[in-house]
Design a protein around this motif. Sequence first.
Motif: not given
Length: 193
Positions: A19-36
């Motif tokens: 997890f690179r950015q969570t919903s808490q950090e973006t105010g619910g706008e997005a989740v950013v993940i790196e996937t392998y």
Amino acid sequence: MIRAGDSIENPVTGERIVFRQTSQETGGEAVVIETYVQPNGFVAAAHVHASQEERFQILRGSVGFKVGGRKTIAGPGQRLTVPAGTPHRFWNAGDEVAHFVCEIRPALQFESLIETMFSLAADGKTNRKGMPNPLHLAVIAQAHFDTVQLPFPPAIVQRLGLALGSPLGRVLGYEPVYVPAAAPALPAATAAV
């Protein structure tokens, strides 16, 4: 609770997410993940995000996608956007670990859903496709219906099925969020690529 830098793994599907950015950090706008995704790895099932857009950027390897009825293979440097309401799935289409960044907008309950499904798989509580038993799935799906649905049957039919299956699953003790005895999230620095 998921935090930036946390990593979870699904040993059944061969996916690992950081997890690179969570919903808490973006105010619910997005989740950013790196996937392998390991060779022969895949997302558990074709699915639809009724009101979420997914943006993929491939960093390494080959990722196969089926978006709507169209199949494509994307490689390093390529980007793919899956509009809200579009059925899709992905898989590793090569012989090396595939690595991509995925941004999900808006976040909704994405983190909860992924953490639940990956934890169930890690604890051996899914089938070989990464899905829990139908009654447990009904409880999870009903709680996360705004985040993910099946491409078929129509959403109204799915809601009817979940209205019947979910209460029975709850009577059997299934919860919409699965929390294993040992926490699945590891700091990214301790997780192997």
